[in-house]
Design a protein around this motif. Structure first.
Motif, PDB file in Angstrom:
ATOM      1  N   ASN A  84     -56.756  -6.405   4.586  1.00 53.19           N
ATOM      2  CA  ASN A  84     -56.672  -7.161   3.346  1.00 53.19           C
ATOM      3  C   ASN A  84     -56.247  -6.288   2.176  1.00 53.19           C
ATOM      4  O   ASN A  84     -56.176  -5.066   2.267  1.00 53.19           O
ATOM      5  CB  ASN A  84     -57.990  -7.872   3.043  1.00 53.19           C
ATOM      6  N   HIS A  85     -55.969  -6.970   1.081  1.00 58.31           N
ATOM      7  CA  HIS A  85     -55.726  -6.366  -0.225  1.00 58.31           C
ATOM      8  C   HIS A  85     -56.667  -7.111  -1.162  1.00 58.31           C
ATOM      9  O   HIS A  85     -56.641  -8.341  -1.210  1.00 58.31           O
ATOM     10  CB  HIS A  85     -54.268  -6.556  -0.630  1.00 58.31           C
ATOM     11  N   ALA A  86     -57.504  -6.417  -1.888  1.00 55.08           N
ATOM     12  CA  ALA A  86     -58.539  -7.053  -2.693  1.00 55.08           C
ATOM     13  C   ALA A  86     -58.007  -7.829  -3.893  1.00 55.08           C
ATOM     14  O   ALA A  86     -58.731  -8.647  -4.457  1.00 55.08           O
ATOM     15  CB  ALA A  86     -59.550  -6.013  -3.165  1.00 55.08           C
ATOM     16  N   GLY A  87     -56.783  -7.590  -4.287  1.00 54.82           N
ATOM     17  CA  GLY A  87     -56.213  -8.324  -5.415  1.00 54.82           C
ATOM     18  C   GLY A  87     -57.039  -8.169  -6.666  1.00 54.82           C
ATOM     19  O   GLY A  87     -57.428  -7.063  -7.039  1.00 54.82           O
ATOM     20  N   SER A  88     -57.357  -9.296  -7.321  1.00 54.59           N
ATOM     21  CA  SER A  88     -58.087  -9.245  -8.593  1.00 54.59           C
ATOM     22  C   SER A  88     -59.529  -8.773  -8.431  1.00 54.59           C
ATOM     23  O   SER A  88     -60.178  -8.437  -9.417  1.00 54.59           O
ATOM     24  CB  SER A  88     -58.052 -10.605  -9.282  1.00 54.59           C
ATOM     25  N   ALA A  89     -60.028  -8.730  -7.201  1.00 54.48           N
ATOM     26  CA  ALA A  89     -61.390  -8.234  -6.970  1.00 54.48           C
ATOM     27  C   ALA A  89     -61.442  -6.708  -6.970  1.00 54.48           C
ATOM     28  O   ALA A  89     -62.522  -6.127  -7.074  1.00 54.48           O
ATOM     29  CB  ALA A  89     -61.935  -8.764  -5.645  1.00 54.48           C
ATOM     30  N   ALA A  90     -60.287  -6.050  -6.847  1.00 54.16           N
ATOM     31  CA  ALA A  90     -60.247  -4.588  -6.865  1.00 54.16           C
ATOM     32  C   ALA A  90     -60.625  -4.086  -8.257  1.00 54.16           C
ATOM     33  O   ALA A  90     -60.338  -4.725  -9.266  1.00 54.16           O
ATOM     34  CB  ALA A  90     -58.863  -4.088  -6.478  1.00 54.16           C
ATOM     35  N   MET A  91     -61.289  -2.945  -8.291  1.00 52.74           N
ATOM     36  CA  MET A  91     -61.699  -2.366  -9.568  1.00 52.74           C
ATOM     37  C   MET A  91     -61.139  -0.960  -9.701  1.00 52.74           C
ATOM     38  O   MET A  91     -61.276  -0.144  -8.786  1.00 52.74           O
ATOM     39  CB  MET A  91     -63.224  -2.327  -9.661  1.00 52.74           C
ATOM     40  N   GLU A  92     -60.507  -0.704 -10.828  1.00 48.97           N
ATOM     41  CA  GLU A  92     -59.939   0.618 -11.092  1.00 48.97           C
ATOM     42  C   GLU A  92     -61.002   1.704 -10.992  1.00 48.97           C
ATOM     43  O   GLU A  92     -60.716   2.828 -10.582  1.00 48.97           O
ATOM     44  CB  GLU A  92     -59.279   0.630 -12.480  1.00 48.97           C
ATOM     45  N   GLU A  93     -62.240   1.358 -11.313  1.00 54.40           N
ATOM     46  CA  GLU A  93     -63.344   2.322 -11.231  1.00 54.40           C
ATOM     47  C   GLU A  93     -63.544   2.813  -9.791  1.00 54.40           C
ATOM     48  O   GLU A  93     -64.038   3.903  -9.571  1.00 54.40           O
ATOM     49  CB  GLU A  93     -64.643   1.683 -11.738  1.00 54.40           C
ATOM     50  N   ILE A  94     -63.162   2.012  -8.816  1.00 55.10           N
ATOM     51  CA  ILE A  94     -63.288   2.380  -7.399  1.00 55.10           C
ATOM     52  C   ILE A  94     -61.980   2.929  -6.842  1.00 55.10           C
ATOM     53  O   ILE A  94     -61.971   3.930  -6.145  1.00 55.10           O
ATOM     54  CB  ILE A  94     -63.762   1.175  -6.563  1.00 55.10           C
ATOM     55  N   THR A  95     -60.873   2.260  -7.149  1.00 53.05           N
ATOM     56  CA  THR A  95     -59.586   2.619  -6.541  1.00 53.05           C
ATOM     57  C   THR A  95     -58.853   3.738  -7.253  1.00 53.05           C
ATOM     58  O   THR A  95     -58.048   4.434  -6.648  1.00 53.05           O
ATOM     59  CB  THR A  95     -58.647   1.400  -6.510  1.00 53.05           C
ATOM     60  N   GLY A  96     -59.090   3.859  -8.560  1.00 54.30           N
ATOM     61  CA  GLY A  96     -58.319   4.816  -9.348  1.00 54.30           C
ATOM     62  C   GLY A  96     -56.980   4.242  -9.804  1.00 54.30           C
ATOM     63  O   GLY A  96     -56.189   4.933 -10.434  1.00 54.30           O
ATOM     64  N   TYR A  97     -56.737   2.981  -9.481  1.00 61.06           N
ATOM     65  CA  TYR A  97     -55.486   2.306  -9.848  1.00 61.06           C
ATOM     66  C   TYR A  97     -55.821   1.025 -10.602  1.00 61.06           C
ATOM     67  O   TYR A  97     -56.824   0.373 -10.304  1.00 61.06           O
ATOM     68  CB  TYR A  97     -54.679   1.917  -8.597  1.00 61.06           C
ATOM     69  N   PRO A  98     -54.934   0.621 -11.532  1.00 52.89           N
ATOM     70  CA  PRO A  98     -55.152  -0.676 -12.173  1.00 52.89           C
ATOM     71  C   PRO A  98     -55.095  -1.795 -11.126  1.00 52.89           C
ATOM     72  O   PRO A  98     -54.324  -1.723 -10.171  1.00 52.89           O
ATOM     73  CB  PRO A  98     -53.978  -0.795 -13.150  1.00 52.89           C
ATOM     74  N   ARG A 112     -65.580 -11.525 -11.892  1.00 51.90           N
ATOM     75  CA  ARG A 112     -64.958 -10.205 -11.776  1.00 51.90           C
ATOM     76  C   ARG A 112     -65.942  -9.155 -12.276  1.00 51.90           C
ATOM     77  O   ARG A 112     -66.550  -9.310 -13.331  1.00 51.90           O
ATOM     78  CB  ARG A 112     -63.659 -10.182 -12.579  1.00 51.90           C
ATOM     79  N   LYS A 113     -66.083  -8.065 -11.536  1.00 56.15           N
ATOM     80  CA  LYS A 113     -67.075  -7.049 -11.855  1.00 56.15           C
ATOM     81  C   LYS A 113     -66.553  -5.968 -12.800  1.00 56.15           C
ATOM     82  O   LYS A 113     -67.275  -5.060 -13.130  1.00 56.15           O
ATOM     83  CB  LYS A 113     -67.581  -6.405 -10.564  1.00 56.15           C
ATOM     84  N   SER A 114     -65.298  -6.064 -13.193  1.00 53.13           N
ATOM     85  CA  SER A 114     -64.717  -5.066 -14.079  1.00 53.13           C
ATOM     86  C   SER A 114     -64.147  -5.758 -15.307  1.00 53.13           C
ATOM     87  O   SER A 114     -63.613  -6.856 -15.222  1.00 53.13           O
ATOM     88  CB  SER A 114     -63.604  -4.306 -13.350  1.00 53.13           C
ATOM     89  N   GLU A 115     -64.253  -5.094 -16.436  1.00 58.79           N
ATOM     90  CA  GLU A 115     -63.698  -5.638 -17.674  1.00 58.79           C
ATOM     91  C   GLU A 115     -62.223  -5.273 -17.841  1.00 58.79           C
ATOM     92  O   GLU A 115     -61.549  -5.794 -18.711  1.00 58.79           O
ATOM     93  CB  GLU A 115     -64.498  -5.121 -18.873  1.00 58.79           C
ATOM     94  N   LYS A 116     -61.735  -4.351 -17.010  1.00 58.66           N
ATOM     95  CA  LYS A 116     -60.339  -3.922 -17.129  1.00 58.66           C
ATOM     96  C   LYS A 116     -59.412  -5.053 -16.699  1.00 58.66           C
ATOM     97  O   LYS A 116     -59.733  -5.826 -15.802  1.00 58.66           O
ATOM     98  CB  LYS A 116     -60.105  -2.665 -16.298  1.00 58.66           C
TER      99      LYS A 116
END
Length: 168
Positions: A84-98, A112-116
């Motif tokens: 999978n690809h987490a899409g909007s659920a991905a968080m820059e705080e975890i991945t290091g990417y926007p 969404r768990k991130s404000e970014k």
């Protein structure tokens, strides 16, 4: 015989297959009750990682560990890789990417768990992610289960694609 659904274990601190992950799947594949195991979801690109401890199929260096995982499960039963690809659920705080997603539309049922901000994927982004999802990049499983977000009113909807038949 039963099908074991995908369940995130968090047993891959850096995304690579570890001995405790092999032991987890080995224990579940033994005994003859489970006829098919669907592995936990694995991210296909670093910006699509959903959480810490998630399995990776995003790097060539993952292949030896993934091959060992498939061989371990194949000692006793069949296996499907869930990617999978987490899409909007991905968080820059975890991945290091926007975060990037097929849709940036906010979903009231999904917090969404991130404000970014989330960037909407371009056609080029989607092609890049799709290329990373090609089954030739991972260890040989019995089949492949892909979760790719569609650009629909709700990006919680997923299209499930079985890339090849279970019948051999």
């Amino acid at each position: 015989r039963l099908v074991m659904p995908p369940m995130a274990t968090g047993k891959t601190p850096d995304g690579t297959v570890q001995d405790d992950l092999l032991a987890y799947y080995d224990a579940r594949s033994k005994g003859g009750c489970i006829g098919l195991i669907v592995t936990e979801h694995a991210y296909i690109s670093p910006e699509g990682k959903a959480h810490e401890g998630q399995l990776s199929v995003s790097r060539d260096t993952d292949i030896p560990g993934l091959t060992k995982l498939v061989e371990t499960i194949h000692n006793n039963t069949r296996v499907i890789a869930q990617i999978n690809h987490a899409g909007s659920a991905a968080m820059e705080e975890i991945t290091g990417y926007p975060a990037i997603s097929a849709s940036v539309t906010a979903q009231p049922e999904y917090a969404r768990k991130s404000e970014k901000p989330v960037r909407e994927m371009t056609a080029d982004d989607m092609h890049t992610v799709a290329k990373k999802a090609m089954p030739t990049t991972i260890a040989p499983t019995d089949t492949l289960l892909q979760l790719m977000p569609e650009k629909l009113p709700s990006d919680q909807l997923c299209r499930f694609t079985i890339s090849e038949s279970l019948a051999k």
